[in-house]
Design a protein around this motif. Structure first.
Motif, PDB file in Angstrom:
ATOM      1  N   PHE A 240      20.211   7.946   1.329  1.00 15.70           N
ATOM      2  CA  PHE A 240      19.184   7.858   0.289  1.00 15.70           C
ATOM      3  C   PHE A 240      18.670   6.422   0.132  1.00 15.70           C
ATOM      4  O   PHE A 240      17.486   6.207  -0.132  1.00 15.70           O
ATOM      5  N   MET A 241      19.559   5.438   0.266  1.00 19.30           N
ATOM      6  CA  MET A 241      19.133   4.033   0.191  1.00 19.30           C
ATOM      7  C   MET A 241      18.143   3.711   1.306  1.00 19.30           C
ATOM      8  O   MET A 241      17.144   3.028   1.080  1.00 19.30           O
ATOM      9  N   THR A 242      18.430   4.209   2.509  1.00 21.85           N
ATOM     10  CA  THR A 242      17.528   3.953   3.634  1.00 21.85           C
ATOM     11  C   THR A 242      16.164   4.583   3.378  1.00 21.85           C
ATOM     12  O   THR A 242      15.131   3.937   3.561  1.00 21.85           O
ATOM     13  N   GLY A 243      16.145   5.826   2.946  1.00 22.76           N
ATOM     14  CA  GLY A 243      14.873   6.491   2.636  1.00 22.76           C
ATOM     15  C   GLY A 243      14.120   5.803   1.513  1.00 22.76           C
ATOM     16  O   GLY A 243      12.895   5.637   1.579  1.00 22.76           O
ATOM     17  N   ASN A 244      14.840   5.378   0.489  1.00 21.03           N
ATOM     18  CA  ASN A 244      14.231   4.681  -0.638  1.00 21.03           C
ATOM     19  C   ASN A 244      13.596   3.363  -0.190  1.00 21.03           C
ATOM     20  O   ASN A 244      12.454   3.056  -0.563  1.00 21.03           O
ATOM     21  N   THR A 245      14.309   2.609   0.606  1.00 19.85           N
ATOM     22  CA  THR A 245      13.764   1.316   1.036  1.00 19.85           C
ATOM     23  C   THR A 245      12.582   1.488   1.982  1.00 19.85           C
ATOM     24  O   THR A 245      11.623   0.724   1.907  1.00 19.85           O
ATOM     25  N   VAL A 246      12.632   2.494   2.837  1.00 23.22           N
ATOM     26  CA  VAL A 246      11.484   2.755   3.718  1.00 23.22           C
ATOM     27  C   VAL A 246      10.257   3.130   2.885  1.00 23.22           C
ATOM     28  O   VAL A 246       9.141   2.671   3.150  1.00 23.22           O
ATOM     29  N   GLY A 247      10.471   3.941   1.855  1.00 24.11           N
ATOM     30  CA  GLY A 247       9.368   4.303   0.966  1.00 24.11           C
ATOM     31  C   GLY A 247       8.773   3.097   0.257  1.00 24.11           C
ATOM     32  O   GLY A 247       7.543   2.965   0.156  1.00 24.11           O
ATOM     33  N   TRP A 248       9.623   2.209  -0.254  1.00 28.87           N
ATOM     34  CA  TRP A 248       9.123   1.021  -0.950  1.00 28.87           C
ATOM     35  C   TRP A 248       8.426   0.052   0.002  1.00 28.87           C
ATOM     36  O   TRP A 248       7.439  -0.587  -0.369  1.00 28.87           O
ATOM     37  N   ILE A 249       8.923  -0.068   1.227  1.00 23.76           N
ATOM     38  CA  ILE A 249       8.255  -0.928   2.210  1.00 23.76           C
ATOM     39  C   ILE A 249       6.875  -0.364   2.523  1.00 23.76           C
ATOM     40  O   ILE A 249       5.883  -1.108   2.582  1.00 23.76           O
ATOM     41  N   THR A 250       6.789   0.938   2.716  1.00 21.51           N
ATOM     42  CA  THR A 250       5.496   1.585   2.979  1.00 21.51           C
ATOM     43  C   THR A 250       4.546   1.367   1.810  1.00 21.51           C
ATOM     44  O   THR A 250       3.377   1.013   2.006  1.00 21.51           O
ATOM     45  N   TYR A 251       5.036   1.558   0.597  1.00 16.79           N
ATOM     46  CA  TYR A 251       4.221   1.332  -0.600  1.00 16.79           C
ATOM     47  C   TYR A 251       3.731  -0.117  -0.652  1.00 16.79           C
ATOM     48  O   TYR A 251       2.564  -0.372  -0.959  1.00 16.79           O
ATOM     49  N   SER A 252       4.632  -1.047  -0.348  1.00 16.69           N
ATOM     50  CA  SER A 252       4.266  -2.465  -0.425  1.00 16.69           C
ATOM     51  C   SER A 252       3.178  -2.825   0.579  1.00 16.69           C
ATOM     52  O   SER A 252       2.336  -3.668   0.307  1.00 16.69           O
ATOM     53  N   PHE A 253       3.210  -2.199   1.745  1.00 19.51           N
ATOM     54  CA  PHE A 253       2.166  -2.475   2.737  1.00 19.51           C
ATOM     55  C   PHE A 253       0.853  -1.770   2.418  1.00 19.51           C
ATOM     56  O   PHE A 253      -0.219  -2.346   2.569  1.00 19.51           O
ATOM     57  N   LEU A 254       0.926  -0.524   1.990  1.00 18.43           N
ATOM     58  CA  LEU A 254      -0.286   0.273   1.823  1.00 18.43           C
ATOM     59  C   LEU A 254      -1.015   0.026   0.505  1.00 18.43           C
ATOM     60  O   LEU A 254      -2.244  -0.025   0.478  1.00 18.43           O
ATOM     61  N   ILE A 255      -0.303  -0.063  -0.570  1.00 23.13           N
ATOM     62  CA  ILE A 255      -0.934  -0.147  -1.882  1.00 23.13           C
ATOM     63  C   ILE A 255      -1.219  -1.584  -2.280  1.00 23.13           C
ATOM     64  O   ILE A 255      -2.333  -1.935  -2.631  1.00 23.13           O
TER      65      ILE A 255
END
Length: 93
Positions: A52-67
């Protein structure tokens, strides 16, 4: 343009300290993971949170790049993603 002291603290110092503390938090289980790998036995160590930590961090990295590009968040989450992936891979494989 000269930055005021409050701008420096709020825009650079606080995010940098958040990055440091978050990396310490994500690195906390590393000793337990190393011991479990050396023993080749999980014992009472639960590996589920690292997935879950890995999925959470991947999601936040994606958010940080896209938004909104947030350098401090990208750096912190990238380290956290590597740490959680290492933990998950070490325990499960």
């Amino acid at each position: 343009m000269k930055l005021s002291a409050s701008e420096i603290v709020l825009e650079y110092f606080c995010p940098a300290m958040g990055m440091v503390f978050a990396n310490i938090m994500f690195a906390a289980p590393l000793m337990a993971v190393r011991k479990a790998v050396q023993r080749a036995n999980l014992g009472d160590l639960n590996p589920t949170p690292w997935a879950f930590m890995t999925g959470n961090t991947v999601g936040w990295i994606t958010y940080s790049f896209l938004i909104q590009v947030r350098l401090f968040e990208i750096c912190e989450r990238s380290n956290a993603c590597l740490i959680s992936a290492y933990c998950a891979r070490s325990i499960m494989g």
